[in-house]
Scaffold this motif. Structure first.
Motif, PDB file in Angstrom:
ATOM      1  N   PRO A 274      -2.392  -1.249   3.235  1.00 59.06           N
ATOM      2  CA  PRO A 274      -2.901   0.039   3.718  1.00 59.06           C
ATOM      3  C   PRO A 274      -2.610   1.135   2.698  1.00 59.06           C
ATOM      4  O   PRO A 274      -1.598   1.084   1.979  1.00 59.06           O
ATOM      5  CB  PRO A 274      -2.124   0.261   5.024  1.00 59.06           C
ATOM      6  N   GLY A 275      -3.475   2.143   2.646  1.00 58.86           N
ATOM      7  CA  GLY A 275      -3.347   3.201   1.642  1.00 58.86           C
ATOM      8  C   GLY A 275      -1.984   3.845   1.554  1.00 58.86           C
ATOM      9  O   GLY A 275      -1.407   3.952   0.457  1.00 58.86           O
ATOM     10  N   PRO A 276      -1.386   4.302   2.680  1.00 56.04           N
ATOM     11  CA  PRO A 276      -0.071   4.951   2.594  1.00 56.04           C
ATOM     12  C   PRO A 276       1.022   4.033   2.062  1.00 56.04           C
ATOM     13  O   PRO A 276       1.921   4.474   1.340  1.00 56.04           O
ATOM     14  CB  PRO A 276       0.204   5.367   4.043  1.00 56.04           C
ATOM     15  N   VAL A 277       0.944   2.745   2.417  1.00 52.91           N
ATOM     16  CA  VAL A 277       1.950   1.794   1.918  1.00 52.91           C
ATOM     17  C   VAL A 277       1.774   1.588   0.420  1.00 52.91           C
ATOM     18  O   VAL A 277       2.742   1.598  -0.350  1.00 52.91           O
ATOM     19  CB  VAL A 277       1.844   0.456   2.661  1.00 52.91           C
ATOM     20  N   ALA A 278       0.510   1.414  -0.017  1.00 55.73           N
ATOM     21  CA  ALA A 278       0.250   1.233  -1.445  1.00 55.73           C
ATOM     22  C   ALA A 278       0.698   2.449  -2.243  1.00 55.73           C
ATOM     23  O   ALA A 278       1.257   2.328  -3.342  1.00 55.73           O
ATOM     24  CB  ALA A 278      -1.238   0.974  -1.666  1.00 55.73           C
ATOM     25  N   ALA A 279       0.482   3.653  -1.690  1.00 61.02           N
ATOM     26  CA  ALA A 279       0.881   4.876  -2.390  1.00 61.02           C
ATOM     27  C   ALA A 279       2.400   4.951  -2.531  1.00 61.02           C
ATOM     28  O   ALA A 279       2.916   5.352  -3.583  1.00 61.02           O
ATOM     29  CB  ALA A 279       0.365   6.101  -1.636  1.00 61.02           C
ATOM     30  N   GLU A 280       3.115   4.554  -1.479  1.00 63.55           N
ATOM     31  CA  GLU A 280       4.570   4.593  -1.562  1.00 63.55           C
ATOM     32  C   GLU A 280       5.085   3.587  -2.579  1.00 63.55           C
ATOM     33  O   GLU A 280       6.025   3.869  -3.330  1.00 63.55           O
ATOM     34  CB  GLU A 280       5.198   4.330  -0.194  1.00 63.55           C
ATOM     35  N   LEU A 281       4.483   2.400  -2.618  1.00 69.78           N
ATOM     36  CA  LEU A 281       4.941   1.389  -3.567  1.00 69.78           C
ATOM     37  C   LEU A 281       4.620   1.778  -5.004  1.00 69.78           C
ATOM     38  O   LEU A 281       5.275   1.308  -5.943  1.00 69.78           O
ATOM     39  CB  LEU A 281       4.290   0.045  -3.245  1.00 69.78           C
ATOM     40  N   ALA A 282       3.598   2.635  -5.180  1.00 66.55           N
ATOM     41  CA  ALA A 282       3.217   3.046  -6.529  1.00 66.55           C
ATOM     42  C   ALA A 282       4.146   4.098  -7.106  1.00 66.55           C
ATOM     43  O   ALA A 282       4.174   4.326  -8.316  1.00 66.55           O
ATOM     44  CB  ALA A 282       1.787   3.593  -6.519  1.00 66.55           C
TER      45      ALA A 282
END
Length: 672
Positions: A274-282
């Protein structure tokens, strides 16, 4: 993975790896972040001393590490090193920089179907690699799924089996996590690859809804539902629900194979995090490989009690040539504050001590009785004023535990029977054969109330006769509180009920919209309780209407870092409350915040008592070397802290703690 700072008793080096932080803790032992001589980051799991002393465990550990070394695949964290003969034994796996599925769902909510399908395909592919090496995972759950920018990873595969049949599991403890253990393990102790498929189905349901398919609550209630009831999949999209339902089939032979799941769930080009998870991992993450000891400040303990608290500050450090960045969060606490000059730690007068032989531990203390219990089935009752043994019983069964102990009654379960004992002399009054499927029991003013699955009832404490029983379809009642002729009890459907203690009639029901995380407390006309999202509620005891609530949100509140509620205490018109990270005070009538204090403890906060104008709390239960702290009840300013021992408990004027193989009872006689 969040990295906590090291503590004084942590090793500086394991094998060839320099230890720079704590990653977590589980049934097998402590997990550390280590750096190889060349700067490669690894996760080092150090086996607990109790397991390491078991010769059978060491033999199984060797076999399982050898098998785990053979696991290869992009969706697993590979074993890169181990010393099975070490003191203690350990193994190292490739470090995965990311966050667990459990933390991701807590922080950003349930996942869309396409992301859940992609996750399922990746995890099924990981299980293919595990099973191909002749290994069964046995403990697949959301916290054992790590999310990285390049995809998820399975961790802890194939190791938990080594702990079977050791002295730690002889009493019948089931290795695994309630709600994710397949029914054949619970009923027949049968382990196979199909059990991992069952757990995978439960993990996918969690990712899609934020909850396990068998709900929450006590372990025995979850085990009962897994064996006897169908999963709740109503919130899943139809296609995904069909896949999960087949994974959760009671019959292992009816479940799909992992290769079939890879083919069925894979191939979604739009799938992914999901977008928010991917953003946090980035976002870049940082580690501080500390080469010096803390000086003016102490490194704080943060707690994994009801959710691991993570980070507040860090300093960049280069790892390897590519500047490897991994997560750590440091926190500090001063040794006092403005209140230090006003009051120092008390001088303690030891009232008595009692040797804790054969793994005895403190399980309950009341005004006149102290109960000790062991995993081997020993139950002791001591005189609270002298520490003299009043009586001792032994019930060597599979699930030995004290269900409830008062100054009048003790209820004890051994995995086959529940026994009712006279607390004055240990005489057995009656027993009930329930095979370890028992519910919470509460005894107040000589009356005993019990909850079990969909039933709430009163029993005669001297005979075990059921005086009345009320059933509610689909509700698993939790531990009841009793006040002024009314039972206040939470269910697993996010509601608190007021029940007439004379006949079981429901007087009112209050829906919180979130899982109730504490036993309700009645005080001054209100019922106070906390929910799993950290909210504190005050409900009018007469009407069941909300009087007020305080919900922690905004930039200072992160449910992935500090979720869940603690037990409220009401004193002098103020309700004191903790929710993993904060100790708070509110006006009991209006809910107006009076003060908030953030101790910054790795083990979190456990509220103990409010007395003599001081709020007493300690580190959470997963921290070995506990410290007791005191705040000014009026202002929240820190007054003193004192490291006594473990399992610190306050009852009236007496403080109990375990230290040096003994249970100590002390009282305060002044200031040091």
């Amino acid at each position: 993975m969040a990295v906590a700072p090291l503590q004084a008793d942590d090793p500086a080096r394991i094998g060839r790896y320099r230890i720079v932080g704590r990653l977590g803790r589980g049934g097998m032992g402590r997990v550390y972040l280590g750096l190889s001589p060349g700067g490669r980051a690894v996760a080092v799991k150090v086996v607990r001393a109790e397991l390491a002393e078991d010769a059978g465990f060491r033999r199984r550990f060797v076999r399982e590490v050898d098998a785990a070394r053979r696991v290869a695949g992009p969706c697993t964290a590979a074993v890169v090193d181990a010393d099975t003969d070490g003191d203690p034994p350990w193994l190292a796996t490739a470090y995965v920089s990311g966050m667990s599925l459990e933390a991701a769902v807590a922080a950003h909510g349930a996942w869309p179907e396409r992301s859940v399908r992609a996750l399922g395909a990746a995890l099924a592919e990981g299980l293919e690699s595990v099973h191909a090496a002749g290994v069964v995972h046995r403990d697949l759950k959301p916290s054992n799924v790590l999310l990285a920018a390049d995809g998820p990873r399975l961790i802890d595969f194939g190791i938990s089996v080594a702990a079977e049949n050791t002295k730690l599991t002889e009493t019948g403890m089931v290795i695994g996590t309630p709600g994710y253990i397949p029914p054949e393990r619970l009923v027949r102790d049968e382990t196979s690859a199909a059990g991992d498929v069952f757990a995978l189905g439960a993990v996918l349901a969690f990712a899609a809804t934020g909850d396990g398919p068998f709900g929450g609550g006590a372990a025995h209630a979850l085990h009962y539902r897994v064996v006897h009831e169908e999963p709740d999949l109503d919130a899943l999209p139809p296609g995904l629900a069909d896949v999960v339902r087949r994974c959760l089939a009671k019959d292992p032979g009816a479940r799909p194979g992992v290769a079939e799941l890879v083919a069925e769930l894979g191939g979604d080009a739009d799938g992914g995090l999901p977008g928010p998870v991917a953003a946090e991992l980035a976002r870049p993450q940082i580690i501080v490989p500390s080469d010096t000891e803390p000086t003016a400040v102490d490194t704080v303990r943060r707690r994994p009690r009801r959710g691991r608290a993570a980070a507040m500050a860090g300093v960049a450090a280069a790892l390897c040539l590519a500047v490897v960045a991994v997560a750590t969060l440091l926190a500090v606490r001063s040794s006092g504050g403005e209140g230090d000059d006003a009051a120092g730690p008390p001088q303690w007068k030891e009232l008595w001590s009692f040797p804790l032989d054969e793994e005895l531990r403190l399980v309950k203390a009341t005004d006149r009785t102290v109960y000790l219990s062991s995993e081997g089935g020993d139950l002791y009752a001591l005189e609270a004023d002298s520490g003299v043994e009043r009586w001792k019983r032994r019930y060597p069964g599979e699930y030995a535990e004290l269900l409830d102990g008062t100054d009048e009654m003790a209820y004890y379960a051994d995995g086959r029977y529940t026994y009712a004992l006279d607390a004055r002399n240990g005489e057995q009054l009656w027993k009930n054969e329930d095979h370890g499927i028992n519910g919470p029991i509460t005894t107040v003013n000589g009356r005993t109330f019990k909850t079990f699955v969909g039933s709430l009832f009163e029993i005669d404490p001297r005979t075990g006769e059921v005086l009345w029983r009320k059933r509610t379809d689909g509700v698993v009642w939790e531990d009841p509180a009793v006040a002024a002729g009314v039972l206040y009890v939470a269910d697993d459907a996010d509601a608190v009920h007021a029940v007439d203690a004379e006949n079981g009639d429901v007087l009112w029901r209050f829906d919180a919209g979130n899982e109730i995380d504490t036993k309700p407390l009645f005080a001054a006309g209100n019922v106070y309780f906390g929910s799993k999202d950290g909210t504190l509620y005050a409900v009018d005891a007469d009407t069941g209407r909300e009087a007020w609530k305080h919900r922690f949100d905004g930039p200072e509140w992160n449910p992935a870092v500090a979720d869940n509620a603690g037990y409220p205490i009401v004193a002098d018109g103020v309700v004191y409350y903790e929710n993993t990270v904060y100790v708070c005070a509110f006006d009991a009538d209006t809910g107006r915040p009076l003060w908030t204090y953030e101790p910054g403890l790795e083990g979190g906060v456990m509220l103990l008592d409010v007395r003599d104008g001081q709020v007493l709390f300690r580190d959470g239960p997963d921290v070995g070397d506990e410290t007791m702290y005191a705040l000014d009840a009026r202002t929240g300013e820190p007054l003193w802290d004192d490291a006594l021992g473990e399992s610190t408990t306050v009852v009236g004027d007496v403080v109990y703690y375990e230290d040096g193989g003994e249970l100590h009872a002390v009282s305060a006689t002044g200031r040091a």
